[in-house]
Design a protein around this motif. Structure first.
Motif, PDB file in Angstrom:
ATOM      1  N   PRO A  81       0.874  -1.326   0.020  1.00  0.00           N
ATOM      2  CA  PRO A  81      -0.236   0.000   0.009  1.00  0.00           C
ATOM      3  C   PRO A  81       0.911   1.145   0.026  1.00  0.00           C
ATOM      4  O   PRO A  81       0.404   2.158  -0.542  1.00  0.00           O
ATOM      5  CB  PRO A  81      -0.824  -0.182   1.372  1.00  0.00           C
ATOM      6  N   ILE A  82       2.077   1.204   0.503  1.00  0.00           N
ATOM      7  CA  ILE A  82       2.621   2.433   0.616  1.00  0.00           C
ATOM      8  C   ILE A  82       4.176   2.233  -0.096  1.00  0.00           C
ATOM      9  O   ILE A  82       4.667   1.243   0.414  1.00  0.00           O
ATOM     10  CB  ILE A  82       2.930   2.793   2.117  1.00  0.00           C
ATOM     11  N   ILE A  83       4.647   3.036  -0.894  1.00  0.00           N
ATOM     12  CA  ILE A  83       5.981   3.029  -1.499  1.00  0.00           C
ATOM     13  C   ILE A  83       7.066   4.012  -0.663  1.00  0.00           C
ATOM     14  O   ILE A  83       6.390   5.282  -0.531  1.00  0.00           O
ATOM     15  CB  ILE A  83       6.126   3.447  -2.805  1.00  0.00           C
ATOM     16  N   THR A  97       8.776  -1.781 -12.560  1.00  0.00           N
ATOM     17  CA  THR A  97       7.446  -1.683 -12.883  1.00  0.00           C
ATOM     18  C   THR A  97       6.841  -1.995 -11.622  1.00  0.00           C
ATOM     19  O   THR A  97       7.165  -3.361 -11.086  1.00  0.00           O
ATOM     20  CB  THR A  97       6.974  -2.446 -14.148  1.00  0.00           C
ATOM     21  N   VAL A  98       5.987  -1.367 -10.827  1.00  0.00           N
ATOM     22  CA  VAL A  98       5.503  -1.834  -9.813  1.00  0.00           C
ATOM     23  C   VAL A  98       3.882  -1.820  -9.823  1.00  0.00           C
ATOM     24  O   VAL A  98       3.128  -0.740 -10.339  1.00  0.00           O
ATOM     25  CB  VAL A  98       5.719  -0.907  -8.821  1.00  0.00           C
ATOM     26  N   GLU A  99       3.318  -3.008  -9.816  1.00  0.00           N
ATOM     27  CA  GLU A  99       1.833  -3.381 -10.013  1.00  0.00           C
ATOM     28  C   GLU A  99       1.451  -4.117  -8.566  1.00  0.00           C
ATOM     29  O   GLU A  99       1.529  -5.297  -8.762  1.00  0.00           O
ATOM     30  CB  GLU A  99       1.309  -4.098 -11.232  1.00  0.00           C
ATOM     31  N   ASN A 122      -2.158   0.646 -12.882  1.00  0.00           N
ATOM     32  CA  ASN A 122      -3.043  -0.333 -12.628  1.00  0.00           C
ATOM     33  C   ASN A 122      -2.853  -0.629 -11.033  1.00  0.00           C
ATOM     34  O   ASN A 122      -2.822  -1.602 -10.647  1.00  0.00           O
ATOM     35  CB  ASN A 122      -2.769  -1.574 -13.411  1.00  0.00           C
ATOM     36  N   ASN A 123      -2.655   0.509 -10.306  1.00  0.00           N
ATOM     37  CA  ASN A 123      -2.538   0.428  -8.986  1.00  0.00           C
ATOM     38  C   ASN A 123      -3.990   1.067  -8.435  1.00  0.00           C
ATOM     39  O   ASN A 123      -4.829   1.002  -9.032  1.00  0.00           O
ATOM     40  CB  ASN A 123      -1.402   1.159  -8.215  1.00  0.00           C
ATOM     41  N   ASN A 146      -4.972   4.667 -12.081  1.00  0.00           N
ATOM     42  CA  ASN A 146      -4.917   4.851 -10.640  1.00  0.00           C
ATOM     43  C   ASN A 146      -6.317   5.612 -10.023  1.00  0.00           C
ATOM     44  O   ASN A 146      -7.162   5.744 -10.749  1.00  0.00           O
ATOM     45  CB  ASN A 146      -3.841   5.435 -10.337  1.00  0.00           C
ATOM     46  N   SER A 147      -6.155   6.178  -8.982  1.00  0.00           N
ATOM     47  CA  SER A 147      -7.328   6.907  -8.385  1.00  0.00           C
ATOM     48  C   SER A 147      -6.841   8.336  -7.940  1.00  0.00           C
ATOM     49  O   SER A 147      -7.456   9.071  -6.919  1.00  0.00           O
ATOM     50  CB  SER A 147      -7.533   5.938  -7.141  1.00  0.00           C
TER      51      SER A 147
END
Length: 644
Positions: A81-83, A97-99, A122-123, A146-147
């Motif tokens: 949930p958190i980078i 690439t982080v999904e 696509n997160n 994303n959102s």
């Protein structure tokens, strides 16, 4: 090969940190796999065989597996949930690439990383903290799907070398002034599929290297006059599917090459004076006129005006200045009449589409002869005059009209035509020789008309014809000699007519390359279909789906027993009965012979045994008699000796 020379350049190793739950055995097997990717790259997969959560030290897990040869890293199928700002520090990669269901990217998360491309599509990213991507090393940043709802002034700070930014398909409704001020090297910006309702006048002022902007699929109602004033080299602009009601050339820079403003609410536009503009797409708007809208556009090649409410009523020389226009589309505009003299000065026009209008008749006398593709389908045409002038036509679409006949001279002189569509008209008659000049025609569609016969002379001239579709007509006569000069024909569709007899062998004698024929939906007898199929093994028949009635390969047919079959049925039954009786008698006779032969075999065996015994007795009787004298015989009064 050359790509083997420098392993460091061509062997790109990608580590996949997969966080999906797997059994230990299957995970280890998967971890050992190596796949060749696009021949010049070696794709190496690493799979972590333990479940990882946000509490795990992902950085240590990754660093322990990476080495100097690794250029690509993918973190997928996870829940992170958190980078954090420590997660990817000191990494030296071409792309990450982080999904992984990311929701927040902390500030300075990539500040100390040397990564060129960051893909976080696509997160579920809702928040980008200040300076989250603050790095001079990032060239591509993608946050698609994303959102995000808002872009602040510090969201993209420090990205001086960024070349491409993708924010497509978020929920962005607010972009604060100055949000892009640090992106001086940006070439492409994608803000499509968001919820923008307004753009700040100076929003893009610092993007002086911008060449492409996507603003499509938003809720924009207008473009500020100065919104692109500082984007001097802007070439591609997409504002499709917004709520714009007006468009003016003064908004755009002179360098603009392409504008897509389709699917808006435009009632007026003026693109005059954009001397470098090559293509304009204005489909699906509410335009009613093009007068004084297209002046001084010497570079315009493509003009799309489909699905509007245009009435073409302009001066004859109105298009004279569009000297480079090659494609003009005015489909679905409810046009009732078009004066083709307005196209006379379009010297380079190659494609003209007036489909889906209400045209009833046309005279193409004044159109330029350079045109190669003419689409007039979906009108109400009952006739076209002087088509012979279009000697360079390659494709002609006349389907879905009201044509009732093809006259002798309708297609005269169009010797370069290769594709002709005439489907869904009301054609009842094809005049003899009507296709005589179509020497180059390869595809002819005459389906869904009312044609009743094809006789010799109708198809004359179609020497290059490859595909003929004459399905869904009222064909009763289909003379095989009509194909005497269609030797190149490969595909023939005569489905859904009223045919009951056709000489396939006769057709094959003319069309030596015929390979597929569709016979569905006619009045064939089953015997006829079987004869056709057996007599032409080289042809592939298009099977039908009517398996619940009399059919041959799913093609429905009529089963008609012959008179001979009806009149001699009982006689045949009687003959079969006699044959069966004869067979039974023969079998009984065979059994009796078999029994007799068995008895004779036994008698012969006994006879030979007796003969053999007689032979042995005769041969050895004297020897037996001589041996008898040596046999001891006790006397009658001799006493028996007792042994104690």
């Amino acid at each position: 090969m050359e790509w083997f020379i420098d392993v460091r350049v061509w062997m790109i190793i990608v580590i996949f940190v997969s966080l999906s739950q797997k059994s230990e055995e299957s995970c280890e097997m998967f971890a050992k796999t190596t796949t060749i990717f696009r021949m010049e790259r070696v794709l190496y997969r690493y799979v972590a065989c333990t479940n990882m959560t946000v509490d795990n030290d992902l950085r240590d897990e990754i660093i322990s597996k990476l080495n100097d040869s690794h250029q690509y890293l993918e973190v997928t199928k996870s829940n992170i949930p958190i980078i954090t700002k420590n997660m990817f520090q000191t990494l030296n990669l071409t792309q990450i690439t982080v999904e992984a269901k990311v929701q927040v990217v902390q500030g300075k998360a990539f500040e100390r990383a040397n990564i060129s491309n960051i893909i976080m599509d696509n997160n579920d990213i809702k928040k980008l903290e200040s300076g989250a991507f603050n790095s001079y090393n990032i060239f591509v940043l993608s946050l698609r799907n994303n959102s995000l709802t808002e872009i602040s002034t510090s969201t993209f700070s420090g990205l001086a070398n960024l070349r491409k930014l993708t924010l497509q398909n978020n929920q962005i409704s607010v972009i604060q002034p100055g949000s892009f001020n640090d992106l001086e090297g940006l070439n492409e910006l994608n803000l499509g599929f968001n919820k923008l309702t307004v753009l700040q006048p100076n929003l893009f002022d610092k993007l002086q290297n911008m060449q492409t902007i996507y603003l499509n699929n938003n809720l924009l109602k207008q473009l500020p006059v100065d919104v692109f004033s500082k984007n001097g080299i802007l070439q591609y602009l997409s504002i499709q599917n917004n709520l714009l009601i007006q468009l003016d050339a003064t908004v755009f820079p002179q360098a603009l090459l392409y504008v897509n403003a389709a699917e808006n609410n435009l009632k007026s536009f003026n693109m005059s004076g954009l001397i470098n503009l090559d293509r304009i797409v204005l489909d699906s708007n509410k335009l009613t006129t093009i007068v004084n809208c297209l002046n001084n556009l010497p570079s315009l090649s493509f003009l799309h005006l489909n699905h509007n409410y245009l009435e073409i009523s302009v001066p004859t020389k109105y298009f004279e200045h569009l000297s480079k226009l090659s494609i003009l589309e005015i489909d679905n505009n409810h046009l009732v009449r078009v004066d083709f003299s307005i196209f006379r000065y379009l010297m380079k026009l190659e494609g003209l589409s007036l489909a889906e209008n209400n045209l009833t008749s046309l005279d193409v006398t004044d159109i330029n002869t350079s045109i190669k593709h003419l689409n007039l389908s979906g009108n109400s045409l009952v006739g076209i005059k002087n088509l012979w002038r279009l000697s360079n036509l390659d494709k002609l679409e006349l389907g879905y009209n009201s044509l009732q006949e093809i006259t002798f001279d309708m297609f005269a002189n169009i010797s370069l035509l290769r594709h002709l569509w005439l489907q869904h008209n009301s054609i009842r008659e094809l005049h003899l020789g009507c296709f005589r000049d179509l020497k180059s025609l390869t595809h002819l569609n005459l389906s869904y008309n009312s044609i009743t016969n094809i006789t010799p002379g109708i198809l004359t001239g179609l020497n290059s014809l490859i595909e003929l579709d004459i399905s869904h007509n009222n064909l009763v006569i289909f003379d095989e000699d009509s194909f005497h000069n269609t030797r190149s024909l490969r595909f023939l569709n005569i489905a859904h007519n009223n045919l009951s007899n056709v000489d396939i062998r006769g057709i094959l004698s003319h069309t030596i390359w015929l390979r597929e024929i569709n016979l569905n939906g006619n009045n064939w007898t089953c015997k006829m279909l079987i004869d056709i199929e057996q007599g032409s093994k080289i042809i592939s028949f298009v099977g039908g789906n009517s398996f619940n009635v009399s059919n041959v390969y799913g093609v429905p047919c009529i089963h008609k027993p012959s008179e001979n079959e009806n009149g001699t049925g009982k006689e045949l039954e009687f003959q079969l009965t006699n044959i069966l009786e004869v067979l039974n008698s023969t079998m009984q006779y065979t059994r009796s012979i078999h029994f007799t032969m068995s008895v004779l075999n036994y008698i012969m065996a006994i006879f030979f045994c007796l003969v053999g015994l007689k032979y042995v007795y005769d041969k050895y009787s004297s020897t037996i008699a001589a041996a008898q004298q040596f046999v001891y015989r006790p006397a009658a009064n001799e006493q028996e000796i007792q042994l104690l």
